[in-house]
Design a protein around this motif. Structure first.
Motif, mmCIF file in Angstrom:
data_model
loop_
_atom_site.group_PDB
_atom_site.id
_atom_site.type_symbol
_atom_site.label_atom_id
_atom_site.label_comp_id
_atom_site.label_asym_id
_atom_site.label_seq_id
_atom_site.Cartn_x
_atom_site.Cartn_y
_atom_site.Cartn_z
ATOM 1 N N TYR A 73 59.677 -12.382 23.744
ATOM 2 C CA TYR A 73 60.085 -11.334 24.683
ATOM 3 C C TYR A 73 59.350 -10.037 24.682
ATOM 4 C CZ TYR A 73 63.696 -7.848 25.824
ATOM 5 O OH TYR A 73 64.661 -6.664 26.234
ATOM 6 N N HIS A 74 58.819 -9.513 23.591
ATOM 7 C CA HIS A 74 58.408 -8.368 23.465
ATOM 8 C C HIS A 74 56.868 -8.183 24.191
ATOM 9 C CE1 HIS A 74 61.582 -7.681 20.503
ATOM 10 N NE2 HIS A 74 61.761 -6.596 21.581
ATOM 11 N N GLY A 96 65.369 -0.345 22.492
ATOM 12 C CA GLY A 96 64.260 -0.697 21.420
ATOM 13 C C GLY A 96 64.268 -0.161 20.098
ATOM 14 N N GLY A 97 65.497 0.402 19.565
ATOM 15 C CA GLY A 97 65.204 0.950 18.249
ATOM 16 C C GLY A 97 64.768 0.217 17.003
ATOM 17 N N ASP A 98 64.532 -1.013 17.296
ATOM 18 C CA ASP A 98 64.203 -1.873 16.342
ATOM 19 C C ASP A 98 62.533 -1.909 16.224
ATOM 20 O OD1 ASP A 98 62.893 -3.454 18.574
ATOM 21 O OD2 ASP A 98 64.850 -4.745 18.425
ATOM 22 N N GLY A 99 61.937 -1.136 17.184
ATOM 23 C CA GLY A 99 60.436 -0.822 16.915
ATOM 24 C C GLY A 99 59.557 -1.962 17.654
ATOM 25 N N LEU A 102 57.641 -1.274 20.614
ATOM 26 C CA LEU A 102 56.988 0.035 20.096
ATOM 27 C C LEU A 102 55.613 -0.521 19.540
ATOM 28 C CD1 LEU A 102 56.870 3.038 20.281
ATOM 29 C CD2 LEU A 102 58.030 2.802 18.021
ATOM 30 N N ARG A 103 55.872 -1.754 18.651
ATOM 31 C CA ARG A 103 54.680 -2.324 18.131
ATOM 32 C C ARG A 103 53.793 -2.820 19.187
ATOM 33 N NH1 ARG A 103 56.883 -7.923 16.259
ATOM 34 N NH2 ARG A 103 56.722 -8.311 18.460
ATOM 35 N N GLU A 104 54.111 -3.443 20.186
ATOM 36 C CA GLU A 104 53.189 -3.950 21.173
ATOM 37 C C GLU A 104 52.593 -2.694 22.197
ATOM 38 O OE1 GLU A 104 52.490 -7.118 21.414
ATOM 39 O OE2 GLU A 104 53.809 -7.342 19.763
ATOM 40 N N LEU A 133 62.001 -5.407 8.153
ATOM 41 C CA LEU A 133 61.903 -5.185 9.741
ATOM 42 C C LEU A 133 60.700 -4.203 9.817
ATOM 43 C CD1 LEU A 133 65.575 -3.996 10.022
ATOM 44 C CD2 LEU A 133 64.393 -5.900 10.910
ATOM 45 N N ALA A 134 60.113 -3.302 8.903
ATOM 46 C CA ALA A 134 58.975 -2.412 9.019
ATOM 47 C C ALA A 134 57.852 -3.191 9.067
ATOM 48 C CB ALA A 134 59.079 -1.475 7.958
ATOM 49 N N GLU A 135 57.828 -4.392 8.271
ATOM 50 C CA GLU A 135 56.556 -5.372 8.443
ATOM 51 C C GLU A 135 56.389 -5.712 9.824
ATOM 52 O OE1 GLU A 135 54.946 -9.131 6.241
ATOM 53 O OE2 GLU A 135 56.706 -8.382 5.530
ATOM 54 N N LEU A 136 57.747 -6.361 10.220
ATOM 55 C CA LEU A 136 57.723 -6.965 11.405
ATOM 56 C C LEU A 136 57.580 -5.952 12.845
ATOM 57 C CD1 LEU A 136 58.547 -9.991 12.518
ATOM 58 C CD2 LEU A 136 61.177 -8.628 12.952
ATOM 59 N N ASN A 137 57.815 -4.885 12.674
ATOM 60 C CA ASN A 137 57.313 -3.904 13.875
ATOM 61 C C ASN A 137 56.074 -3.176 13.251
ATOM 62 O OD1 ASN A 137 58.135 -1.550 12.253
ATOM 63 N ND2 ASN A 137 60.053 -1.710 12.811
#
Length: 306
Positions: A73-74, A96-99, A102-104, A133-137
């Protein structure tokens, strides 16, 4: 349950293999480093045993993402507009508050500033502070280029004076009248004013296989707000065949540059994402313009989700 075939000897081998959903999910599972406990063949079929664990975010008991396939998706959301090769220094993310989007975005060194607007500060806080979650984003909210704004997107847009090269609209599905207003012509007209003359906007537009009229209605509403549009989609096993609307102030030419960022889920030819079967195309004729004076997108969403 897996697909069973009583007479495998009468079928072509490819007929017994999984569909696009199965293949997309399996490919991402293996790319994500999950354990393959067995790979082999019997006299009848290919066999794989995979151990997978995922991280999931639910809001109001509705799945927002699974770490098993969220990159599909992202990466489609972000890298497709960036691959058009436009100069991109400023980006606005609504939702997109999960970041994860943003990561991409932050993979591009050309990006100098990103404003992310989300109404729910708790989601942003968790995306920053919950380790998995922080690791994921990839610690996206700690990047100095990012400014998080905890407020209603409508209010932010109302007072915004900036113009952005890319706008990523990651609003919730229009399940009720309030959420349907986020996809109204009047708000889209304000988006038009926030976009640079050569900029690109991308709006998540629901699952084509579940809500095709909603998908085409978002596109038609963007057009009525003054945008030129192109549509694309990709299969996300957790959600279905997911659609996106790409919009700009002038005609969009699909001439893609090499993606200058790491990714793993996109097809070699991005143009294939813009092809639609006649089954999907026929729903265009039912599309409506969603406006503040005639909010109907939530009604269509409910009808198609029966």
């Amino acid at each position: 349950m897996g697909k069973q075939h009583d007479e495998p000897h009468k079928m072509r081998e490819q007929d017994t293999y999984g569909d696009d959903w199965d293949r997309a999910g399996l490919k991402e599972l293996l790319a994500g480093g999950h354990d393959r406990l067995y790979k082999g063949k019997s006299k009848f079929q290919d066999i794989q045993v995979i151990s997978a664990r995922d991280i999931r975010l639910y809001l109001n008991e509705q799945l927002q993402f699974s770490s098993l396939d969220e990159r599909i998706y992202h990466e489609a959301f972000v890298h497709v507009p960036f691959a058009l090769g436009k100069a991109t220094q400023s980006v606005l993310v609504l939702g997109g508050g999960d970041g994860l989007a943003l990561r991409e975005i932050l993979k591009y060194s050309s990006v100098k500033e990103v404003d992310l607007v989300d109404i729910d500060g708790k989601v942003v806080e968790l995306a920053k502070q919950v380790p998995v979650l922080a690791e994921l984003n990839e610690q996206a909210f700690f990047d100095k280029r990012v400014t998080a704004h905890i407020e209603d997107a409508k209010l932010f847009i109302e007072k915004n004076k900036k113009v952005y090269d890319v706008m990523i609209i990651d609003f919730p599905d229009p399940t009720n009248e309030l959420l349907a207003s986020l996809y109204a012509k009047e708000l889209f007209e304000k988006f038009y004013s926030c976009l640079s003359d050569d900029g690109i906007l991308v709006c998540q537009s629901n699952a084509l296989d579940a809500t095709p009229t909603v998908f085409w209605s978002i596109g038609l509403t963007l057009e009525q707000a003054g945008f030129h549009t192109k549509q694309y989609h990709t299969i996300i096993p957790s959600f279905g065949d997911w659609g996106f609307q790409m919009a700009a102030k002038s005609e969009i030419t699909l001439q893609f540059q090499t993606i200058n960022a790491p990714y793993r889920t996109l097809p070699k030819e991005l143009s294939t994402l813009f092809a639609f079967t006649p089954v999907y195309e026929k729903h265009k004729e039912n599309a409506i313009v969603n406006s503040e004076s005639d909010l109907r997108l939530h009604d269509i969403f409910r009808q198609e989700n029966v």
